[in-house]
Design a protein around this motif. Structure first.
Motif, mmCIF file in Angstrom:
data_model
loop_
_atom_site.group_PDB
_atom_site.id
_atom_site.type_symbol
_atom_site.label_atom_id
_atom_site.label_comp_id
_atom_site.label_asym_id
_atom_site.label_seq_id
_atom_site.Cartn_x
_atom_site.Cartn_y
_atom_site.Cartn_z
ATOM 1 N N ASP A 77 0.834 -1.212 0.000
ATOM 2 C CA ASP A 77 0.000 0.000 0.000
ATOM 3 C C ASP A 77 0.867 1.259 0.000
ATOM 4 O O ASP A 77 0.473 2.286 -0.549
ATOM 5 N N ALA A 78 2.037 1.176 0.599
ATOM 6 C CA ALA A 78 2.941 2.332 0.624
ATOM 7 C C ALA A 78 3.388 2.713 -0.782
ATOM 8 O O ALA A 78 3.628 3.891 -1.064
ATOM 9 N N ASP A 79 3.484 1.738 -1.685
ATOM 10 C CA ASP A 79 3.852 2.041 -3.069
ATOM 11 C C ASP A 79 2.747 2.823 -3.778
ATOM 12 O O ASP A 79 3.014 3.719 -4.574
ATOM 13 N N VAL A 80 1.493 2.463 -3.483
ATOM 14 C CA VAL A 80 0.365 3.205 -4.045
ATOM 15 C C VAL A 80 0.360 4.623 -3.485
ATOM 16 O O VAL A 80 0.207 5.600 -4.225
ATOM 17 N N LEU A 81 0.532 4.750 -2.179
ATOM 18 C CA LEU A 81 0.602 6.072 -1.559
ATOM 19 C C LEU A 81 1.717 6.909 -2.171
ATOM 20 O O LEU A 81 1.529 8.111 -2.417
ATOM 21 N N ALA A 82 2.859 6.313 -2.435
ATOM 22 C CA ALA A 82 3.986 7.058 -3.002
ATOM 23 C C ALA A 82 3.635 7.652 -4.361
ATOM 24 O O ALA A 82 4.062 8.759 -4.693
ATOM 25 N N ILE A 83 2.845 6.922 -5.148
ATOM 26 C CA ILE A 83 2.374 7.461 -6.432
ATOM 27 C C ILE A 83 1.395 8.607 -6.182
ATOM 28 O O ILE A 83 1.524 9.702 -6.738
ATOM 29 N N PHE B 130 -7.973 2.085 1.338
ATOM 30 C CA PHE B 130 -8.576 3.367 1.723
ATOM 31 C C PHE B 130 -8.209 3.715 3.172
ATOM 32 O O PHE B 130 -7.898 4.868 3.477
ATOM 33 N N LYS B 131 -8.239 2.723 4.055
ATOM 34 C CA LYS B 131 -7.864 2.973 5.452
ATOM 35 C C LYS B 131 -6.399 3.390 5.552
ATOM 36 O O LYS B 131 -6.050 4.295 6.320
ATOM 37 N N TYR B 132 -5.551 2.739 4.799
ATOM 38 C CA TYR B 132 -4.123 3.087 4.812
ATOM 39 C C TYR B 132 -3.913 4.510 4.294
ATOM 40 O O TYR B 132 -3.158 5.292 4.898
ATOM 41 N N HIS C 22 -6.035 6.957 4.271
ATOM 42 C CA HIS C 22 -6.572 7.907 5.252
ATOM 43 C C HIS C 22 -5.596 8.083 6.414
ATOM 44 O O HIS C 22 -5.342 9.215 6.858
ATOM 45 N N ALA C 23 -5.036 6.982 6.887
ATOM 46 C CA ALA C 23 -4.125 7.044 8.036
ATOM 47 C C ALA C 23 -2.810 7.737 7.695
ATOM 48 O O ALA C 23 -2.159 8.295 8.583
ATOM 49 N N HIS C 24 -2.422 7.711 6.431
ATOM 50 C CA HIS C 24 -1.138 8.285 6.019
ATOM 51 C C HIS C 24 -1.325 9.452 5.057
ATOM 52 O O HIS C 24 -0.445 9.741 4.242
ATOM 53 N N ASP C 25 -2.462 10.112 5.164
ATOM 54 C CA ASP C 25 -2.767 11.240 4.274
ATOM 55 C C ASP C 25 -1.655 12.279 4.355
ATOM 56 O O ASP C 25 -1.312 12.756 5.444
ATOM 57 N N PRO C 26 -1.054 12.646 3.203
ATOM 58 C CA PRO C 26 0.063 13.595 3.237
ATOM 59 C C PRO C 26 -0.352 15.043 3.499
ATOM 60 O O PRO C 26 0.507 15.892 3.680
ATOM 61 N N LYS C 27 -1.659 15.301 3.528
ATOM 62 C CA LYS C 27 -2.217 16.636 3.790
ATOM 63 C C LYS C 27 -1.790 17.636 2.702
ATOM 64 O O LYS C 27 -0.741 17.508 2.092
ATOM 65 N N LEU C 28 -2.638 18.606 2.499
ATOM 66 C CA LEU C 28 -2.389 19.657 1.521
ATOM 67 C C LEU C 28 -2.873 20.958 2.132
ATOM 68 O O LEU C 28 -4.061 21.117 2.386
ATOM 69 N N ASN C 29 -1.952 21.839 2.429
ATOM 70 C CA ASN C 29 -2.288 23.107 3.087
ATOM 71 C C ASN C 29 -3.093 22.873 4.371
ATOM 72 O O ASN C 29 -4.056 23.583 4.649
ATOM 73 N N GLY C 30 -2.703 21.855 5.126
ATOM 74 C CA GLY C 30 -3.352 21.572 6.404
ATOM 75 C C GLY C 30 -4.652 20.803 6.295
ATOM 76 O O GLY C 30 -5.259 20.477 7.311
ATOM 77 N N GLN C 31 -5.113 20.518 5.074
ATOM 78 C CA GLN C 31 -6.357 19.768 4.883
ATOM 79 C C GLN C 31 -6.035 18.380 4.340
ATOM 80 O O GLN C 31 -4.972 18.152 3.756
ATOM 81 N N ASP C 32 -6.998 17.464 4.528
ATOM 82 C CA ASP C 32 -6.817 16.135 3.963
ATOM 83 C C ASP C 32 -6.661 16.237 2.450
ATOM 84 O O ASP C 32 -7.410 16.948 1.779
#
Length: 199
Positions: free
Chosen positions: A66-72, A93-95, A97-107
């Motif tokens: 899942d980390a590879d998908v998040l990296a993309i 989806f849970k992963y 959400h838990a590792h959301d990189p945030k954008l300007n302080g928002q999800d």
């Protein structure tokens, strides 16, 4: 600005080369993934929202982690609203959400199981992974994915998938580009004209 895309199928090696389903003429999934990242980021900026209508990456056995998908996904500009496709899974989806990189302080990421509706340019936009058969509608479009290199024979159903034949109506866009509302309206007019002539 809002953008729309589906069926990115990151990491899906079986799509590489010529095939009847979704031919992707790249030497590797890395090259395919990078082409979609580049096309996305050429159109979308940090203030935009991209509705991803399902099938982010291929099922778990084809994705290393899942980390590879998040990296993309973390490389992609804008906020992303995910609508679950048949190859998406709740643990991803849970992963995310838990590792959301945030954008300007928002999800950066938000999630819908079935679909979402917005209004844009005086039209109701129903966004789903699977195409909807809506019957007679006015000022309403169904944006969907799922069927890849196929098209529903109704002008109000617009396949926004990466491999969709509807993209032939906007030929100047690089492969893998998210579509904006102007593109969607161009596709809808072109599709209506073709279907009218075929009657």
């Amino acid at each position: 600005m809002n953008f729309f895309i589906a069926d990115t199928h990151f990491f899906h090696a079986d799509l590489l080369g010529w095939n009847d389903f979704a031919p992707r003429l790249f030497a590797s999934t890395a090259a395919m993934n990078q082409a979609m990242i580049d096309a996305w980021n050429a159109r979308v900026d940090a203030n935009d929202v991209v509705y991803h209508l399902g099938d982010i990456a291929m099922n778990p056995e084809n994705v290393p982690d899942d980390a590879d998908v998040l990296a993309i996904l973390a490389q992609l500009h804008g906020r992303i609203v995910f609508i679950k496709g048949n190859h998406d899974y709740r643990s991803l989806f849970k992963y995310l959400h838990a590792h959301d990189p945030k954008l300007n302080g928002q999800d950066k990421f938000s999630f819908h199981d079935v679909g979402a509706i917005i209004k844009e340019n005086h039209k109701q936009i129903f966004m789903t992974h699977y195409p909807l058969m809506m019957g007679i509608v006015h000022q309403t479009l169904n944006l969907h994915g799922h069927i890849h290199h196929s098209s529903v024979h109704t002008a109000t159903n617009i396949n926004v998938g990466v491999d969709a034949p509807e993209r032939d109506f906007v030929p100047d866009l690089p492969w893998g580009s998210p579509l904006n509302m102007r593109d969607i309206e161009t596709i809808a007019r072109g599709k209506a004209d073709v279907l009218a002539k075929s009657k």
